[in-house]
Design a protein around this motif. Structure first.
Motif, PDB file in Angstrom:
ATOM      1  N   ASN A   1      41.358  55.269  40.979  1.00 51.36           N
ATOM      2  CA  ASN A   1      40.215  54.459  41.403  1.00 51.36           C
ATOM      3  C   ASN A   1      38.997  55.347  41.141  1.00 51.36           C
ATOM      4  O   ASN A   1      38.788  56.344  41.855  1.00 51.36           O
ATOM      5  N   PRO A   2      38.186  55.035  40.125  1.00 52.60           N
ATOM      6  CA  PRO A   2      37.086  55.937  39.754  1.00 52.60           C
ATOM      7  C   PRO A   2      35.999  56.048  40.827  1.00 52.60           C
ATOM      8  O   PRO A   2      35.233  57.011  40.831  1.00 52.60           O
ATOM      9  N   SER A   3      35.960  55.074  41.738  1.00 51.95           N
ATOM     10  CA  SER A   3      34.936  55.147  42.793  1.00 51.95           C
ATOM     11  C   SER A   3      35.284  56.191  43.840  1.00 51.95           C
ATOM     12  O   SER A   3      34.406  56.752  44.500  1.00 51.95           O
ATOM     13  N   THR A   4      36.598  56.452  44.017  1.00 52.55           N
ATOM     14  CA  THR A   4      36.992  57.449  45.011  1.00 52.55           C
ATOM     15  C   THR A   4      37.501  58.735  44.356  1.00 52.55           C
ATOM     16  O   THR A   4      37.646  59.758  45.022  1.00 52.55           O
ATOM     17  N   GLY A   5      37.819  58.637  43.065  1.00 46.68           N
ATOM     18  CA  GLY A   5      38.381  59.795  42.363  1.00 46.68           C
ATOM     19  C   GLY A   5      39.844  60.039  42.703  1.00 46.68           C
ATOM     20  O   GLY A   5      40.407  61.078  42.375  1.00 46.68           O
ATOM     21  N   LYS A   6      40.463  59.071  43.378  1.00 44.49           N
ATOM     22  CA  LYS A   6      41.865  59.248  43.818  1.00 44.49           C
ATOM     23  C   LYS A   6      42.824  58.498  42.899  1.00 44.49           C
ATOM     24  O   LYS A   6      42.501  57.425  42.382  1.00 44.49           O
TER      25      LYS A   6
ATOM     26  N   ARG B   1      40.671  37.835  42.947  1.00 37.38           N
ATOM     27  CA  ARG B   1      41.752  38.827  42.941  1.00 37.38           C
ATOM     28  C   ARG B   1      41.716  39.666  41.658  1.00 37.38           C
ATOM     29  O   ARG B   1      41.873  40.887  41.689  1.00 37.38           O
ATOM     30  N   ILE B   2      41.496  38.985  40.541  1.00 39.12           N
ATOM     31  CA  ILE B   2      41.462  39.693  39.248  1.00 39.12           C
ATOM     32  C   ILE B   2      40.250  40.625  39.201  1.00 39.12           C
ATOM     33  O   ILE B   2      40.360  41.789  38.795  1.00 39.12           O
ATOM     34  N   SER B   3      39.100  40.126  39.650  1.00 47.51           N
ATOM     35  CA  SER B   3      37.869  40.948  39.609  1.00 47.51           C
ATOM     36  C   SER B   3      38.050  42.202  40.461  1.00 47.51           C
ATOM     37  O   SER B   3      37.600  43.294  40.089  1.00 47.51           O
ATOM     38  N   GLN B   4      38.701  42.028  41.604  1.00 46.60           N
ATOM     39  CA  GLN B   4      38.932  43.171  42.502  1.00 46.60           C
ATOM     40  C   GLN B   4      39.783  44.237  41.794  1.00 46.60           C
ATOM     41  O   GLN B   4      39.477  45.426  41.845  1.00 46.60           O
ATOM     42  N   LEU B   5      40.826  43.796  41.118  1.00 43.80           N
ATOM     43  CA  LEU B   5      41.701  44.754  40.412  1.00 43.80           C
ATOM     44  C   LEU B   5      40.956  45.460  39.279  1.00 43.80           C
ATOM     45  O   LEU B   5      41.105  46.669  39.068  1.00 43.80           O
ATOM     46  N   ILE B   6      40.145  44.700  38.541  1.00 37.20           N
ATOM     47  CA  ILE B   6      39.374  45.308  37.435  1.00 37.20           C
ATOM     48  C   ILE B   6      38.471  46.385  38.005  1.00 37.20           C
ATOM     49  O   ILE B   6      38.417  47.520  37.533  1.00 37.20           O
ATOM     50  N   SER B   7      37.763  45.993  39.057  1.00 41.98           N
ATOM     51  CA  SER B   7      36.781  46.881  39.653  1.00 41.98           C
ATOM     52  C   SER B   7      37.432  48.143  40.226  1.00 41.98           C
ATOM     53  O   SER B   7      36.911  49.255  40.076  1.00 41.98           O
ATOM     54  N   GLU B   8      38.576  47.957  40.863  1.00 44.33           N
ATOM     55  CA  GLU B   8      39.284  49.082  41.492  1.00 44.33           C
ATOM     56  C   GLU B   8      39.713  50.139  40.489  1.00 44.33           C
ATOM     57  O   GLU B   8      39.668  51.329  40.763  1.00 44.33           O
TER      58      GLU B   8
ATOM     59  N   LEU C   1      31.826  44.235  40.911  1.00 45.49           N
ATOM     60  CA  LEU C   1      32.593  42.998  41.042  1.00 45.49           C
ATOM     61  C   LEU C   1      31.982  41.868  40.216  1.00 45.49           C
ATOM     62  O   LEU C   1      32.689  41.100  39.576  1.00 45.49           O
ATOM     63  N   GLU C   2      30.636  41.797  40.209  1.00 49.55           N
ATOM     64  CA  GLU C   2      29.970  40.726  39.459  1.00 49.55           C
ATOM     65  C   GLU C   2      30.220  40.889  37.962  1.00 49.55           C
ATOM     66  O   GLU C   2      30.434  39.919  37.231  1.00 49.55           O
ATOM     67  N   ASP C   3      30.209  42.148  37.520  1.00 50.38           N
ATOM     68  CA  ASP C   3      30.441  42.441  36.101  1.00 50.38           C
ATOM     69  C   ASP C   3      31.891  42.100  35.732  1.00 50.38           C
ATOM     70  O   ASP C   3      32.176  41.543  34.656  1.00 50.38           O
TER      71      ASP C   3
ATOM     72  N   ALA D   1      30.250  52.358  44.794  1.00 57.13           N
ATOM     73  CA  ALA D   1      31.641  51.996  44.523  1.00 57.13           C
ATOM     74  C   ALA D   1      31.674  50.616  43.895  1.00 57.13           C
ATOM     75  O   ALA D   1      31.104  49.665  44.443  1.00 57.13           O
ATOM     76  N   GLY D   2      32.339  50.522  42.739  1.00 49.31           N
ATOM     77  CA  GLY D   2      32.359  49.267  41.989  1.00 49.31           C
ATOM     78  C   GLY D   2      32.759  48.064  42.820  1.00 49.31           C
ATOM     79  O   GLY D   2      32.243  46.970  42.615  1.00 49.31           O
ATOM     80  N   THR D   3      33.634  48.278  43.783  1.00 43.33           N
ATOM     81  CA  THR D   3      34.169  47.161  44.550  1.00 43.33           C
ATOM     82  C   THR D   3      33.208  46.635  45.626  1.00 43.33           C
ATOM     83  O   THR D   3      33.530  45.669  46.309  1.00 43.33           O
ATOM     84  N   SER D   4      32.033  47.266  45.751  1.00 46.21           N
ATOM     85  CA  SER D   4      31.049  46.706  46.700  1.00 46.21           C
ATOM     86  C   SER D   4      30.207  45.670  45.961  1.00 46.21           C
ATOM     87  O   SER D   4      30.124  45.693  44.743  1.00 46.21           O
ATOM     88  N   CYS D   5      29.549  44.802  46.725  1.00 46.51           N
ATOM     89  CA  CYS D   5      28.740  43.756  46.082  1.00 46.51           C
ATOM     90  C   CYS D   5      27.296  44.212  45.932  1.00 46.51           C
ATOM     91  O   CYS D   5      26.841  45.140  46.603  1.00 46.51           O
ATOM     92  N   GLY D   6      26.578  43.562  45.034  1.00 47.62           N
ATOM     93  CA  GLY D   6      25.135  43.759  44.909  1.00 47.62           C
ATOM     94  C   GLY D   6      24.719  45.060  44.243  1.00 47.62           C
ATOM     95  O   GLY D   6      23.588  45.513  44.414  1.00 47.62           O
ATOM     96  N   LEU D   7      25.602  45.672  43.474  1.00 50.60           N
ATOM     97  CA  LEU D   7      25.250  46.931  42.798  1.00 50.60           C
ATOM     98  C   LEU D   7      24.849  46.679  41.350  1.00 50.60           C
ATOM     99  O   LEU D   7      25.174  45.657  40.768  1.00 50.60           O
TER     100      LEU D   7
END
Ligand code: NAD
Length: 497
Positions: A24-29, A81-88, A94-96, A312-318
Motif C-alpha cells: 500500500n504506497p500510502s502507508t509503505g507497508k 469496491r474496485i476503486s478502493q482496491l486500485i487506490s489501495e 479514489l476519484e481518479d 493517502a490515495g484512499t481518502s476523498c477530496g485529494l
C-alpha cells in the motif's frame, strides 16, 4: 496478509512457487503477496484457453455481446469496491481510480456492439454469378501484459474486445497492483463467460517469456515501458506472432501567446500532477512560445503546485496520492537532483514531503523546473512522476521541431485561440494523439489509442476499430454458383472482367 490467486479455467487457484510483495504506497507497508507464475502455470492457462476456443469461436457474436452487457452492469455496481482496491495498491486518489474504471467501461460498451463490428463486408456480383465477402475471424489464444499505472483501464482496453471477437485471452497484469484487475476478471466470469475464455496469471519476466515462447499464443498485446515493449515486439514477431506493444512517453503541451492562460494552467495542473504524473499521457513538458508566456505561466503555477492536496490515495477530496513504490519515488527524486545539477531552475521542489500519519508512504510533492533545455536528461527521458519541465522557445515552428525531434510520440496538445496555428499543429506534429485545448487527448473507445515513434511498436493502435483488426484475421471468400445448364471452358488467362 493474504496471498492473491490466479484465475485459471474460471477458478481461483493457489500457486506454490515464487512470490512478490504488494504494497500500500500510502502507508509503505506490504499488504499482500502475489504469486509469480512458473512456466508450468502459464502452460496450464494456455491449455485451458486452447480447450475453450472451439466452442467460444462458434458462439454467436450476439451471445458473446450479452456477456459483455452483464459485465458492464457488474462493473458499475462494483465501482466503489474496485476503486478502493486500485487506490489501495496503486496510490491514486479514489476519484481518479473511479475515472479510470469509467474509461475502461467505455471499452466494454464498445465490445457490446460485437454483432455490428464483426458483420464483415459483402459484395454481390463481383463477376458473373460470383459473390465475395470478407469475414473477420478470431485468431485463437491471445495474451495481454499490462502496466501498474492503470490496473483497471488498460486490461479493459484489451480483453473485452479480444473476447467478443471470439478469442480466448490470458492476462498477465502488473505484479505491483493486481487485486482490482483480478476482481474485474472475476466479475466477467460472474457475467457468464465460459470457463477458460479468460485467465489471469500473475507473474514477472518468467511468465511473460513463457507467453512469448508458447506456439499456441498467436498474438500479444503489451502496454508498459519502452525497453520492455521493444523486447516483446522483437521476440514475439520473431516467432511469427502478431504483436502490438505500447511504450513510454514524453508529452509536450505548447502554450501560444494567445492561449487562455488561466484555463491552460488548470488543465496543465491536472495533466501534469494528476495520478502523481504516473500516466503515459501525463503532460511532462510545457513548451512556452515567448518569455512572456513562460513568466506568466510560472507565476500562476507556483502557488497552485504548492497548494496541491496530497495524502493517502484512499481518502476523498485529494489532488494527488503517493508514487507506486519507494523505488519509484527515489528514481523521480534522482531525476530532480539530476535536473538541478544540469542547470535547470528548480522553481518548486517537492522532495522531502512528509504526510502526517503516513510518514512511511511513498510521497513526493509536485516539482516544477523552468529553463529546461533539450540536452538535459530530465527533458529527454520519461520521469513518470509529478515533475513538470518548462522549455522556452521563440516560435510555434521551434516548438513543433522540438516535439518532432523527441524519440517519443504518444500525446501532445496546444493551447491557443488561433485556428490556423492549431490546424498546422494537428497536421504536421509527429505524435499519435493530439489535443487542441485538451490536455489529455485519450481517444474515446470507438476511436483507437496509440502513439508514434518509440511510443508504439506494431502497425495497429489499441482498442476501437484498430483493436478489432488486431484481434481478428480477415478471410476473403469468393463464391460462384454457375447456372446448371451452362458449361464453361477452361480459361488460361488471369481471370478478369
Ligand atoms: P513495465 O514495463 O515495468 O511493466 C509492464 C509489464 O511488463 C508488467 O506486467 C511487468 O510485469 C512486465 N515486465 C516487467 N519487466 C519485464 C521484463 N524484463 N520482461 C518481460 N516483462 C516484464 O511498466 P510499468 O512500470 O508497469 O508501467 C509504466 C510504463 O508503462 C511507463 O513507461 C508508461 O509510459 C507506460 N505506459 C504506456 C501506456 C501507453 O499506452 N503507451 C499506457 C500505460 C503505461
Amino acid at each position: 496478509m493474504s496471498t492473491i490467486q490466479h484465475l485459471i479455467n474460471g477458478e481461483l487457484v493457489n500457486d506454490s512457487g515464487r512470490t512478490a510483495d504488494v504494497y500500500n504506497p500510502s502507508t509503505g507497508k506490504v499488504i499482500h503477496q502475489v504469486p509469480l507464475a512458473s512456466r508450468e502455470t502459464i502452460q496450464q492457462a494456455i491449455d485451458t484457453a486452447k480447450a475453450a476456443f472451439p466452442a467460444w469461436r462458434n458462439t454467436p457474436p450476439a451471445k458473446r455481446a450479452q456477456v459483455m452487457f452483464r459485465f458492464k452492469q457488474l462493473l458499475e455496481q462494483n465501482e466503489a469496491r474496485i476503486s478502493q482496491l486500485i487506490s489501495e495498491e496503486h496510490g491514486k486518489t479514489l476519484e481518479d481510480a473511479a475515472g479510470e474504471l469509467k474509461r475502461g467501461i467505455e471499452n466494454v460498451e464498445y465490445a457490446c456492439s460485437a454483432p455490428e463490428i464483426l458483420k464483415g463486408e459483402y459484395s454481390r456480383n463481383v463477376g458473373p454469378n460470383i459473390d465475395a465477402w470478407s469475414d473477420f475471424q478470431p485468431i485463437g489464444v491471445v495474451a495481454g501484459i499490462t502496466p501498474f499505472n492503470f490496473p483497471a483501464m488498460v486490461p479493459l482496453w484489451m480483453y473485452p474486445l479480444a473476447i467478443v471477437c471470439g478469442n480466448c485471452f490470458i492476462l498477465k497484469p502488473s505484479e505491483r497492483d493486481p487485486s482490482s484487475t483480478l476482481l474485474i476478471a472475476q466479475l466477467l466470469q460472474e457475467a457468464g463467460l465460459p470457463k477458460g475464455v479468460l485467465s489471469v496469471v500473475h507473474g514477472d519476466k518468467t511468465a511473460v517469456d513463457a507467453l512469448i515462447e508458447a506456439p499456441e499464443v498467436k498474438a500479444l498485446s503489451f502496454v508498459g515501458s519502452t525497453p520492455i515493449a521493444e523486447y516483446i515486439y522483437a521476440e514475439g514477431t520473431r516467432r511469427g506472432k502478431r504483436v502490438q506493444a505500447l511504450g513510454g512517453a514524453k508529452n509536450h503541451a505548447v502554450l501560444m501567446p494567445d492561449a487562455d492562460l488561466d484555463n491552460a494552467v488548470s488543465a496543465l495542473m491536472g495533466a501534469a500532477y494528476g495520478s502523481c504524473g504516473e500516466r503515459c499521457m501525463a503532460i511532462s513538458v510545457a513548451v512556452c512560445v515567448g518569455d512572456q508566456v513562460a513568466d506568466a505561466l510560472v507565476a500562476k503555477l507556483v502557488p497552485q503546485i504548492e497548494a496541491l492536496k496530497i495524502g493517502a490515495g484512499t481518502s476523498c477530496g485529494l489532488d494527488m496520492g503517493p508514487l507506486v513504490s519507494g523505488q519509484a519515488r527515489d528514481k523521480v527524486s534522482g531525476y530532480v537532483a539530476d535536473g538541478v545539477a544540469a542547470g535547470a531552475q528548480l522553481v518548486v521542489d517537492g522532495r522531502g514531503l512528509s504526510v502526517k500519519d503516513h510518514e512511511d508512504g511513498f510521497f513526493l510533492g509536485g516539482c516544477l523546473f523552468d529553463r529546461v533545455t533539450p540536452e538535459m536528461r530530465i527533458y529527454k527521458e520519461e520521469i513518470f512522476g509529478p515533475v513538470l519541465c518548462i522549455v522556452r522557445v521563440n516560435s510555434l515552428e521551434a516548438a513543433m521541431q522540438l516535439i518532432n525531434d523527441h524519440e517519443y510520440g504518444n500525446g501532445t496538445c496546444i493551447f491557443t485561440r488561433d485556428g490556423e496555428a492549431a490546424r498546422l499543429f494537428c497536421d504536421e506534429i509527429e505524435v499519435g494523439m493530439v489535443g487542441v485545448n485538451v490536455p489529455l487527448p485519450v481517444p474515446v473507445a470507438y476511436h483507437s489509442f496509440g502513439g508514434w515513434k518509440r511510443s508504439l511498436f506494431g502497425d495497429l493502435h489499441a482498442y476501437g476499430p484498430d483493436g478489432v483488426r488486431f484481434y481478428t484475421r480477415r478471410k476473403a471468400i469468393t463464391q460462384r454458383w454457375p447456372q446448371r445448364a451452362s458449361h464453361e471452358a477452361s480459361q488460361f488467362a488471369f481471370p478478369s472482367l
